[in-house]
Design a protein around this motif. Structure first.
Motif, PDB file in Angstrom:
ATOM      1  N   ALA A   1     -10.714  22.421  15.206  1.00 38.90           N
ATOM      2  CA  ALA A   1     -11.698  22.790  16.224  1.00 38.90           C
ATOM      3  C   ALA A   1     -12.913  23.457  15.603  1.00 38.90           C
ATOM      4  O   ALA A   1     -14.061  23.168  15.984  1.00 38.90           O
ATOM      5  CB  ALA A   1     -11.054  23.715  17.251  1.00 38.90           C
ATOM      6  N   LEU A   2     -12.693  24.340  14.652  1.00 42.33           N
ATOM      7  CA  LEU A   2     -13.812  25.019  13.990  1.00 42.33           C
ATOM      8  C   LEU A   2     -14.699  24.016  13.248  1.00 42.33           C
ATOM      9  O   LEU A   2     -15.929  24.080  13.327  1.00 42.33           O
ATOM     10  CB  LEU A   2     -13.284  26.069  13.019  1.00 42.33           C
ATOM     11  CG  LEU A   2     -12.698  27.323  13.672  1.00 42.33           C
ATOM     12  CD1 LEU A   2     -11.864  28.118  12.676  1.00 42.33           C
ATOM     13  CD2 LEU A   2     -13.801  28.193  14.251  1.00 42.33           C
ATOM     14  N   MET A   3     -14.097  23.069  12.569  1.00 40.60           N
ATOM     15  CA  MET A   3     -14.886  22.055  11.873  1.00 40.60           C
ATOM     16  C   MET A   3     -15.599  21.129  12.851  1.00 40.60           C
ATOM     17  O   MET A   3     -16.734  20.701  12.609  1.00 40.60           O
ATOM     18  CB  MET A   3     -13.980  21.231  10.948  1.00 40.60           C
ATOM     19  CG  MET A   3     -13.478  21.994   9.751  1.00 40.60           C
ATOM     20  SD  MET A   3     -12.575  20.922   8.599  1.00 40.60           S
ATOM     21  CE  MET A   3     -12.033  22.141   7.390  1.00 40.60           C
ATOM     22  N   ALA A   4     -14.940  20.823  13.963  1.00 47.15           N
ATOM     23  CA  ALA A   4     -15.546  19.937  14.959  1.00 47.15           C
ATOM     24  C   ALA A   4     -16.803  20.559  15.562  1.00 47.15           C
ATOM     25  O   ALA A   4     -17.819  19.875  15.747  1.00 47.15           O
ATOM     26  CB  ALA A   4     -14.533  19.620  16.056  1.00 47.15           C
ATOM     27  N   ILE A   5     -16.749  21.841  15.860  1.00 50.70           N
ATOM     28  CA  ILE A   5     -17.920  22.526  16.405  1.00 50.70           C
ATOM     29  C   ILE A   5     -19.062  22.494  15.398  1.00 50.70           C
ATOM     30  O   ILE A   5     -20.226  22.251  15.742  1.00 50.70           O
ATOM     31  CB  ILE A   5     -17.556  23.977  16.788  1.00 50.70           C
ATOM     32  CG1 ILE A   5     -16.697  23.990  18.059  1.00 50.70           C
ATOM     33  CG2 ILE A   5     -18.812  24.823  16.973  1.00 50.70           C
ATOM     34  CD1 ILE A   5     -17.382  23.508  19.328  1.00 50.70           C
ATOM     35  N   GLU A   6     -18.744  22.714  14.126  1.00 50.74           N
ATOM     36  CA  GLU A   6     -19.767  22.674  13.075  1.00 50.74           C
ATOM     37  C   GLU A   6     -20.415  21.297  12.976  1.00 50.74           C
ATOM     38  O   GLU A   6     -21.572  21.174  12.570  1.00 50.74           O
ATOM     39  CB  GLU A   6     -19.144  23.054  11.729  1.00 50.74           C
ATOM     40  CG  GLU A   6     -18.724  24.513  11.634  1.00 50.74           C
ATOM     41  CD  GLU A   6     -17.936  24.801  10.371  1.00 50.74           C
ATOM     42  OE1 GLU A   6     -17.648  23.833   9.612  1.00 50.74           O
ATOM     43  OE2 GLU A   6     -17.608  25.975  10.132  1.00 50.74           O
ATOM     44  N   GLN A   7     -19.671  20.256  13.366  1.00 51.19           N
ATOM     45  CA  GLN A   7     -20.181  18.892  13.286  1.00 51.19           C
ATOM     46  C   GLN A   7     -20.744  18.389  14.612  1.00 51.19           C
ATOM     47  O   GLN A   7     -21.023  17.204  14.759  1.00 51.19           O
ATOM     48  CB  GLN A   7     -19.079  17.961  12.784  1.00 51.19           C
ATOM     49  CG  GLN A   7     -18.649  18.268  11.355  1.00 51.19           C
ATOM     50  CD  GLN A   7     -17.609  17.300  10.822  1.00 51.19           C
ATOM     51  OE1 GLN A   7     -17.495  16.168  11.283  1.00 51.19           O
ATOM     52  NE2 GLN A   7     -16.844  17.736   9.840  1.00 51.19           N
ATOM     53  N   GLY A   8     -20.923  19.287  15.563  1.00 51.70           N
ATOM     54  CA  GLY A   8     -21.631  18.938  16.791  1.00 51.70           C
ATOM     55  C   GLY A   8     -20.803  18.385  17.921  1.00 51.70           C
ATOM     56  O   GLY A   8     -21.349  17.863  18.911  1.00 51.70           O
ATOM     57  N   TYR A   9     -19.505  18.498  17.846  1.00 44.27           N
ATOM     58  CA  TYR A   9     -18.644  18.061  18.943  1.00 44.27           C
ATOM     59  C   TYR A   9     -18.569  19.140  20.030  1.00 44.27           C
ATOM     60  O   TYR A   9     -18.571  20.335  19.719  1.00 44.27           O
ATOM     61  CB  TYR A   9     -17.225  17.811  18.457  1.00 44.27           C
ATOM     62  CG  TYR A   9     -17.006  16.558  17.661  1.00 44.27           C
ATOM     63  CD1 TYR A   9     -16.620  15.370  18.279  1.00 44.27           C
ATOM     64  CD2 TYR A   9     -17.169  16.556  16.280  1.00 44.27           C
ATOM     65  CE1 TYR A   9     -16.397  14.216  17.546  1.00 44.27           C
ATOM     66  CE2 TYR A   9     -16.949  15.404  15.535  1.00 44.27           C
ATOM     67  CZ  TYR A   9     -16.568  14.239  16.173  1.00 44.27           C
ATOM     68  OH  TYR A   9     -16.353  13.106  15.436  1.00 44.27           O
ATOM     69  N   ALA A  10     -18.450  18.713  21.263  1.00 46.28           N
ATOM     70  CA  ALA A  10     -17.933  19.567  22.326  1.00 46.28           C
ATOM     71  C   ALA A  10     -16.415  19.442  22.259  1.00 46.28           C
ATOM     72  O   ALA A  10     -15.894  18.335  22.075  1.00 46.28           O
ATOM     73  CB  ALA A  10     -18.445  19.128  23.682  1.00 46.28           C
TER      74      ALA A  10
ATOM     75  N   LEU B   1     -14.708  11.344  26.749  1.00 42.29           N
ATOM     76  CA  LEU B   1     -14.070  11.606  25.466  1.00 42.29           C
ATOM     77  C   LEU B   1     -14.461  10.557  24.421  1.00 42.29           C
ATOM     78  O   LEU B   1     -14.524   9.361  24.710  1.00 42.29           O
ATOM     79  CB  LEU B   1     -12.550  11.602  25.644  1.00 42.29           C
ATOM     80  CG  LEU B   1     -11.723  12.173  24.497  1.00 42.29           C
ATOM     81  CD1 LEU B   1     -11.789  13.689  24.492  1.00 42.29           C
ATOM     82  CD2 LEU B   1     -10.261  11.716  24.620  1.00 42.29           C
ATOM     83  N   THR B   2     -14.695  11.015  23.181  1.00 42.92           N
ATOM     84  CA  THR B   2     -14.977  10.099  22.072  1.00 42.92           C
ATOM     85  C   THR B   2     -14.028  10.303  20.896  1.00 42.92           C
ATOM     86  O   THR B   2     -13.988   9.463  19.988  1.00 42.92           O
ATOM     87  CB  THR B   2     -16.424  10.263  21.568  1.00 42.92           C
ATOM     88  OG1 THR B   2     -16.619  11.596  21.082  1.00 42.92           O
ATOM     89  CG2 THR B   2     -17.431   9.976  22.675  1.00 42.92           C
ATOM     90  N   ALA B   3     -13.275  11.409  20.876  1.00 43.61           N
ATOM     91  CA  ALA B   3     -12.374  11.683  19.758  1.00 43.61           C
ATOM     92  C   ALA B   3     -11.135  12.421  20.260  1.00 43.61           C
ATOM     93  O   ALA B   3     -11.241  13.327  21.090  1.00 43.61           O
ATOM     94  CB  ALA B   3     -13.074  12.515  18.690  1.00 43.61           C
ATOM     95  N   LEU B   4      -9.992  12.018  19.747  1.00 40.95           N
ATOM     96  CA  LEU B   4      -8.723  12.644  20.113  1.00 40.95           C
ATOM     97  C   LEU B   4      -7.953  13.004  18.857  1.00 40.95           C
ATOM     98  O   LEU B   4      -7.785  12.172  17.962  1.00 40.95           O
ATOM     99  CB  LEU B   4      -7.882  11.679  20.963  1.00 40.95           C
ATOM    100  CG  LEU B   4      -6.410  12.063  21.194  1.00 40.95           C
ATOM    101  CD1 LEU B   4      -6.299  13.351  22.011  1.00 40.95           C
ATOM    102  CD2 LEU B   4      -5.665  10.918  21.885  1.00 40.95           C
TER     103      LEU B   4
ATOM    104  N   MET C   1     -25.774   9.976  21.335  1.00 35.30           N
ATOM    105  CA  MET C   1     -24.566   9.979  22.152  1.00 35.30           C
ATOM    106  C   MET C   1     -23.810  11.283  21.939  1.00 35.30           C
ATOM    107  O   MET C   1     -23.634  11.723  20.808  1.00 35.30           O
ATOM    108  CB  MET C   1     -23.668   8.787  21.763  1.00 35.30           C
ATOM    109  CG  MET C   1     -22.397   8.686  22.586  1.00 35.30           C
ATOM    110  SD  MET C   1     -21.330   7.327  22.037  1.00 35.30           S
ATOM    111  CE  MET C   1     -20.673   8.047  20.523  1.00 35.30           C
ATOM    112  N   SER C   2     -23.349  11.899  23.019  1.00 33.73           N
ATOM    113  CA  SER C   2     -22.608  13.142  22.914  1.00 33.73           C
ATOM    114  C   SER C   2     -21.228  12.871  22.336  1.00 33.73           C
ATOM    115  O   SER C   2     -20.620  11.817  22.566  1.00 33.73           O
ATOM    116  CB  SER C   2     -22.475  13.806  24.288  1.00 33.73           C
ATOM    117  OG  SER C   2     -21.779  12.959  25.182  1.00 33.73           O
TER     118      SER C   2
ATOM    119  N   THR D   1     -17.698   3.673  24.934  1.00 36.12           N
ATOM    120  CA  THR D   1     -18.509   3.229  23.794  1.00 36.12           C
ATOM    121  C   THR D   1     -17.717   3.291  22.487  1.00 36.12           C
ATOM    122  O   THR D   1     -18.293   3.308  21.408  1.00 36.12           O
ATOM    123  CB  THR D   1     -19.771   4.101  23.663  1.00 36.12           C
ATOM    124  OG1 THR D   1     -19.392   5.489  23.551  1.00 36.12           O
ATOM    125  CG2 THR D   1     -20.676   3.930  24.874  1.00 36.12           C
ATOM    126  N   GLY D   2     -16.390   3.315  22.597  1.00 36.79           N
ATOM    127  CA  GLY D   2     -15.550   3.396  21.417  1.00 36.79           C
ATOM    128  C   GLY D   2     -15.172   4.824  21.083  1.00 36.79           C
ATOM    129  O   GLY D   2     -15.517   5.762  21.807  1.00 36.79           O
ATOM    130  N   GLY D   3     -14.457   4.985  19.986  1.00 35.24           N
ATOM    131  CA  GLY D   3     -14.037   6.324  19.596  1.00 35.24           C
ATOM    132  C   GLY D   3     -13.036   6.268  18.472  1.00 35.24           C
ATOM    133  O   GLY D   3     -12.814   5.224  17.849  1.00 35.24           O
TER     134      GLY D   3
END
Length: 248
Positions: free
Chosen positions: A19-28, A81-84, A1-2, A134-136
């Motif tokens: 944002a920098l950590m999120a990119i490292e963890q595979g988030y768009a 969206l899956t994270a805010l 799941m994206s 699908t939750g978040g």
């Protein structure tokens, strides 16, 4: 799941570090900003250079029509969206309450309270299993001020963050059946340009000796707590607060 994340107020400070950590963890990642387009674009390019999928979108989160436009842009460019991370916030100059005008108070509550509520509302419409999601997970950036009160300085700001705390507790209970977790972090004295808004850019350096740990915090230290609350390791955590305040 994206994995798709929105970070409000994401062009600077805690939001940018997240944002920098999120990119490292595979988030768009969508970086929301209000005024500083150059900072948002620069961060976006940095995230893209790291191989990430990132966009920057201007919106005033205190205005629901802007929030609707922001979320529609995420839908179109990044997906569901899956994270805010509700990181957008503002504060006025140090003042007693009787000297604060209504414009200042309106601005603080519009950004800090209404902005958080509006973004949570539109995130729910994407994340909730009742709306085809699908939750978040949602993380609200509160403040140690919500429990300290900020007497003689920013009681309006402290009160706005108290509202964010109450929202966090209530939504965590309301959204548990929707497969959405809601938590918050409470930063203390963190080295960001946020203090410029208060008219005291050297605030951390002036006060850090009073802190039990003896120093101000770094944005990445708050971001690490945010990312933990968004991740699978905190899957049984909701309605909780992480104090990132150096023992304050």
């Amino acid at each position: 799941m994206s994995k798709v994340m929105l970070i409000t107020g994401g062009s600077r400070g805690i939001g940018a570090a997240s944002a920098l950590m999120a990119i490292e963890q595979g988030y768009a990642v969508c970086i929301n900003f209000l005024h500083d387009a150059s900072a948002a674009d620069l961060l976006c390019r940095k995230l893209q250079a790291l191989g990430g999928n990132a966009i920057a979108v201007q919106a005033d989160v205190g205005t629901e029509s802007d929030v609707e436009r922001l979320f529609s842009k995420i839908d179109d460019c990044l997906g569901r969206l899956t994270a805010l991370v509700n990181s957008a916030g503002t504060v006025g100059h140090a003042s007693r309450l009787e000297n604060m005008d209504c414009q200042r108070i309106d601005r603080v509550f519009a950004t800090n309270v209404l902005g958080t509520i509006f973004c949570c509302k539109h995130a729910i419409l994407r994340m909730s299993n009742k709306h085809g999601g699908t939750g978040g997970a949602i993380v609200n950036v509160s403040s140690a001020a919500s429990r300290l009160g900020s007497a003689g300085e920013y009681v309006d700001y402290a009160a706005s963050k108290g509202a964010v705390d109450s929202l966090t507790i209530g939504l965590a209970k309301e959204l548990a059946p929707d497969d959405i977790r809601v938590n918050a972090v409470r930063p203390g004295f963190i080295r960001t340009d946020f203090h410029v808004l208060s008219g005291d850019p050297n605030r951390v350096e002036k006060l850090q000796s009073r802190l039990p740990i003896g120093r101000g915090g770094e944005p990445k230290e708050v971001a690490a707590a945010i990312m933990w609350l968004l991740g699978h390791q905190s899957s049984y955590v909701s309605g909780s607060f992480i104090e990132v305040a150096g023992g304050l």
